[in-house]
Design an enzyme around this catalytic site. Structure first.
Site, mmCIF file in Angstrom:
data_model
loop_
_atom_site.group_PDB
_atom_site.id
_atom_site.type_symbol
_atom_site.label_atom_id
_atom_site.label_comp_id
_atom_site.label_asym_id
_atom_site.label_seq_id
_atom_site.Cartn_x
_atom_site.Cartn_y
_atom_site.Cartn_z
ATOM 1 N N ASP A 183 4.751 0.613 12.077
ATOM 2 C CA ASP A 183 3.594 0.238 11.595
ATOM 3 C C ASP A 183 3.410 -1.245 12.094
ATOM 4 O O ASP A 183 2.605 -1.849 11.699
ATOM 5 C CB ASP A 183 3.649 0.210 10.071
ATOM 6 C CG ASP A 183 3.490 1.592 9.689
ATOM 7 O OD1 ASP A 183 3.593 2.042 8.349
ATOM 8 O OD2 ASP A 183 3.128 2.688 10.562
ATOM 9 N N LYS A 191 0.752 -1.226 0.050
ATOM 10 C CA LYS A 191 0.026 -0.139 0.034
ATOM 11 C C LYS A 191 0.876 1.222 0.050
ATOM 12 O O LYS A 191 0.651 2.314 -0.741
ATOM 13 C CB LYS A 191 -0.861 0.194 1.216
ATOM 14 C CG LYS A 191 -1.697 1.386 1.438
ATOM 15 C CD LYS A 191 -2.351 1.381 2.724
ATOM 16 C CE LYS A 191 -1.832 1.660 4.015
ATOM 17 N NZ LYS A 191 -1.304 2.962 4.211
ATOM 18 N N ARG A 234 -8.664 -0.750 4.707
ATOM 19 C CA ARG A 234 -7.903 0.226 3.931
ATOM 20 C C ARG A 234 -6.181 -0.451 3.515
ATOM 21 O O ARG A 234 -5.723 0.346 2.720
ATOM 22 C CB ARG A 234 -7.542 1.466 4.920
ATOM 23 C CG ARG A 234 -8.887 2.158 5.299
ATOM 24 C CD ARG A 234 -8.553 3.402 5.941
ATOM 25 N NE ARG A 234 -7.628 4.026 5.374
ATOM 26 C CZ ARG A 234 -7.073 5.350 5.675
ATOM 27 N NH1 ARG A 234 -7.233 5.572 6.949
ATOM 28 N NH2 ARG A 234 -6.098 5.960 5.042
ATOM 29 N N ARG A 260 -0.040 15.145 12.850
ATOM 30 C CA ARG A 260 0.709 14.518 11.442
ATOM 31 C C ARG A 260 0.474 15.659 10.544
ATOM 32 O O ARG A 260 -0.103 15.685 9.571
ATOM 33 C CB ARG A 260 -0.074 13.286 10.795
ATOM 34 C CG ARG A 260 -0.116 12.203 11.734
ATOM 35 C CD ARG A 260 -0.710 11.055 10.963
ATOM 36 N NE ARG A 260 0.147 10.531 9.958
ATOM 37 C CZ ARG A 260 -0.012 9.346 9.172
ATOM 38 N NH1 ARG A 260 -1.403 8.752 9.541
ATOM 39 N NH2 ARG A 260 0.552 8.875 8.108
HETATM 40 C C1 EPZ Z 1 4.098 7.336 6.304
HETATM 41 O O1 EPZ Z 1 3.372 8.133 6.968
HETATM 42 C C2 EPZ Z 1 3.287 5.893 6.137
HETATM 43 N N1 EPZ Z 1 2.109 6.172 5.191
HETATM 44 C C3 EPZ Z 1 2.703 5.552 7.662
HETATM 45 O O2 EPZ Z 1 1.937 4.270 7.431
HETATM 46 C C4 EPZ Z 1 3.842 5.255 8.618
HETATM 47 O O3 EPZ Z 1 3.394 4.979 9.863
HETATM 48 C C5 EPZ Z 1 5.046 6.479 8.714
HETATM 49 O O4 EPZ Z 1 5.274 6.872 7.122
HETATM 50 C C6 EPZ Z 1 6.105 6.403 9.384
HETATM 51 O O5 EPZ Z 1 6.849 5.169 8.962
HETATM 52 C C7 EPZ Z 1 2.258 6.155 3.867
HETATM 53 O O6 EPZ Z 1 3.551 5.966 3.509
HETATM 54 C C8 EPZ Z 1 1.203 6.440 2.928
HETATM 55 P P1 EPZ Z 1 6.067 10.752 8.520
HETATM 56 P P2 EPZ Z 1 3.927 9.704 6.900
HETATM 57 O O7 EPZ Z 1 5.876 11.878 7.616
HETATM 58 O O8 EPZ Z 1 4.569 9.743 5.592
HETATM 59 C C9 EPZ Z 1 5.846 14.326 11.692
HETATM 60 C C10 EPZ Z 1 0.258 2.709 7.735
HETATM 61 O O9 EPZ Z 1 -0.155 2.410 8.846
HETATM 62 N N2 EPZ Z 1 5.866 15.126 10.435
HETATM 63 O O10 EPZ Z 1 7.284 9.643 8.168
HETATM 64 O O11 EPZ Z 1 2.642 10.550 7.168
HETATM 65 C C11 EPZ Z 1 4.895 13.210 11.657
HETATM 66 O O12 EPZ Z 1 3.467 13.893 12.365
HETATM 67 C C12 EPZ Z 1 0.594 4.328 7.773
HETATM 68 O O13 EPZ Z 1 0.274 2.352 6.639
HETATM 69 C C13 EPZ Z 1 5.684 16.447 10.892
HETATM 70 O O14 EPZ Z 1 5.802 16.703 11.823
HETATM 71 O O15 EPZ Z 1 4.539 9.637 8.020
HETATM 72 C C14 EPZ Z 1 5.326 12.142 12.673
HETATM 73 O O16 EPZ Z 1 5.342 12.340 13.903
HETATM 74 C C15 EPZ Z 1 0.567 4.840 9.135
HETATM 75 N N3 EPZ Z 1 5.762 17.220 9.747
HETATM 76 C C16 EPZ Z 1 6.653 11.891 11.829
HETATM 77 O O17 EPZ Z 1 6.970 13.157 11.394
HETATM 78 C C17 EPZ Z 1 5.961 16.913 8.238
HETATM 79 O O18 EPZ Z 1 5.681 17.543 7.314
HETATM 80 C C18 EPZ Z 1 6.859 10.811 10.809
HETATM 81 O O19 EPZ Z 1 5.801 10.934 9.931
HETATM 82 C C19 EPZ Z 1 5.840 15.236 8.277
HETATM 83 C C20 EPZ Z 1 5.937 14.621 9.123
#
Ligand code: EPZ
Length: 428
Positions: A315, A22, A407, A132
């Site tokens: 995850d 996904k 999902r 997020r």
């Molecule tokens: C990706 O989400 C995955 N989703 C998530 O999988 C996964 O948990 C996550 O990466 C971490 O591995 C997809 O790839 C579609 P991040 P993403 O940006 O990219 C903070 C699942 O279960 N952050 O790496 O949204 C954020 O809040 C899902 O399949 C900011 O503060 O995660 C978090 O605390 C859930 N500002 C951390 O960074 C930003 O602009 C990491 O988030 C971006 C992120």
């Protein structure tokens, strides 16, 4: 709304095949926005989130062709083949109605600005696991010369031409890295992304972009370099296997004392997870695209700390909490990525688990048995942990709100049934 009924106590055994990922498919589908030529994806999982992304792209003027029918394989259907043709892209807008159901919609922002010079994308709201924000996506595009405003809940971005820049993200962000890498492909000059995410899904995206004519080096490391080019062309790309789906079935097998073979996957992306499973006492052997797990009668609890790849993935945290709930001994689990990712703990406690939460740390004391009960899924991976606990619990467990599962898990109930589980999907 469906719910799952699981009667626990069966040792899982047999063989199933793993679906496409996904979290690789979602950014890859957005990459098709970067070219006027058709891009074909194979091994695409049949998931609600994929359906949402295709709806989003279609309302932008992207022509979507789906073969829909994969061949039946052990415990499920082979992935779908989808061709996207964005030559008719005419509406650079991602409306709230679609974005609110799937945060990954933000991944259209970079490609749209790079390809059309403008984009209007609804800000994704918060979700069950955390606030997020997408500030790093916006910061990076602004550094590349885009003018960005946020009005009425929408990100408005415009740029006559993006320019290469040196980008440093405050934290490792997976979709942030993917969005900026896609945008940089059509920028003038070189972009360097420092503190980049190293996740295998980022590498799968980079491989496809390179096959489309992009010039990218360093994907998989924390410094990615992209030399912009005037245009990209079409290609055909096979989506990588889903490492989190793989890890979830390995945990289900481990928790039930099972013996399973997973095919169409790879252990290459799962070192941290396989390491922990071996610490619980499981025997794991791997061949090219097969992982075989044989579990002991009783697992040993394992402590862990989530962190960006290649460390232990957030995850998989919920699934390991279900394992630790029935293991010998106790474990300390630290969640460092998302601020609210222990929602499953209260539901596992309803099944008799012994868990104490203190901020971003969970203390789990294993019990010899859990008892079936009615529980509620709160997010995708939390629902997977409830399924694993239900497979172990005595009696029947009823899991509500399983739309969360759909999902991210293709044909989960069919696959588990193929491994001997007593599981059925019923209308709530
Ligand atoms: C990706 O989400 C995955 N989703 C998530 O999988 C996964 O948990 C996550 O990466 C971490 O591995 C997809 O790839 C579609 P991040 P993403 O940006 O990219 C903070 C699942 O279960 N952050 O790496 O949204 C954020 O809040 C899902 O399949 C900011 O503060 O995660 C978090 O605390 C859930 N500002 C951390 O960074 C930003 O602009 C990491 O988030 C971006 C992120």
């Amino acid at each position: 709304m469906d719910k799952l009924l699981i009667t626990g106590g069966t040792r899982l055994s047999g063989e199933i095949s793993i679906s496409g990922a996904k979290n690789a498919a979602l950014p890859l589908l957005c990459a098709a926005l970067l070219t006027k030529e058709p891009v074909t994806f194979t091994n695409v999982p049949r998931l609600n989130d994929i359906g949402t992304m295709l709806k989003l792209l279609a309302q932008m003027g992207v022509k979507v062709s789906r073969d829909g029918h994969g061949a039946a394989t052990g415990g499920g259907l082979a992935g779908e083949t989808i061709t996207l043709d964005a030559s008719g892209l005419n509406n650079a807008v991602a409306p709230y109605e679609l974005v609110k159901t799937m945060r990954a919609s933000i991944l259209v922002l970079g490609p749209l600005v790079a390809r059309t010079g403008e984009a209007r994308v609804s800000l994704p709201g918060g979700c069950a696991i955390g606030a997020r924000p997408v500030d790093q996506h916006i910061k990076g595009l602004t550094a590349m010369g885009a003018t960005i405003t946020v009005e009425h809940g929408y990100v408005h971005a415009s740029a006559s031409q993006l320019k290469g820049a040196r980008l440093f993200t405050d934290m490792v962000t997976v979709t942030g890295t993917e969005n900026l890498m896609m945008a940089a492909c059509l920028a003038v000059g070189e972009t360097v992304i420092e503190n980049a995410a190293r996740e295998p899904e980022v590498v799968d995206l980079a491989n496809c972009l390179v096959a489309m004519g992009a010039r990218i080096s360093g994907a998989g490391s924390d410094v990615i370099r992209i030399q912009g080019v005037p245009a990209l062309h079409g290609t055909s790309h096979r989506i990588m296997p889903d490492r989190i789906e793989t890890g979830t079935y390995l945990c289900a097998a481990a928790a039930t004392g099972g013996d399973v073979r997973l095919t169409g996957t790879s252990s290459a992306y799962l070192d941290a997870v396989i390491d922990k499973l071996m610490d619980t006492g499981c025997e794991i052997t791997t061949e090219r695209d097969v992982i075989h797990l044989k579990a002991p009668a009783r697992l040993t609890a394992v402590s862990l700390r989530t962190a960006p790849y290649p460390a232990f993935p957030t995850d998989m945290q919920a699934q390991f909490m279900a394992i630790n709930a029935v293991a010998e001994g106790s474990a300390v689990m630290r969640e460092t990525i998302f601020e609210n990712r222990f929602m499953h703990a209260v539901e596992l406690i309803r099944l008799g688990a012994q868990i104490k939460i203190d901020g971003n740390v969970a203390f789990v004391t294993g019990r010899a048995a859990l008892e079936g009960a009615t529980v509620m899924a709160t997010d995708l991976r939390a629902s997977a942990s409830l399924v694993i606990a239900g497979l172990v619990a005595q009696g029947e467990t009823s899991i509500e709100r399983i739309y969360h599962l759909d999902r991210g898990y293709e044909n989960l109930d069919q696959k588990l049934t193929a491994l001997g589980a007593k599981i059925q999907r019923v209308k709530a």
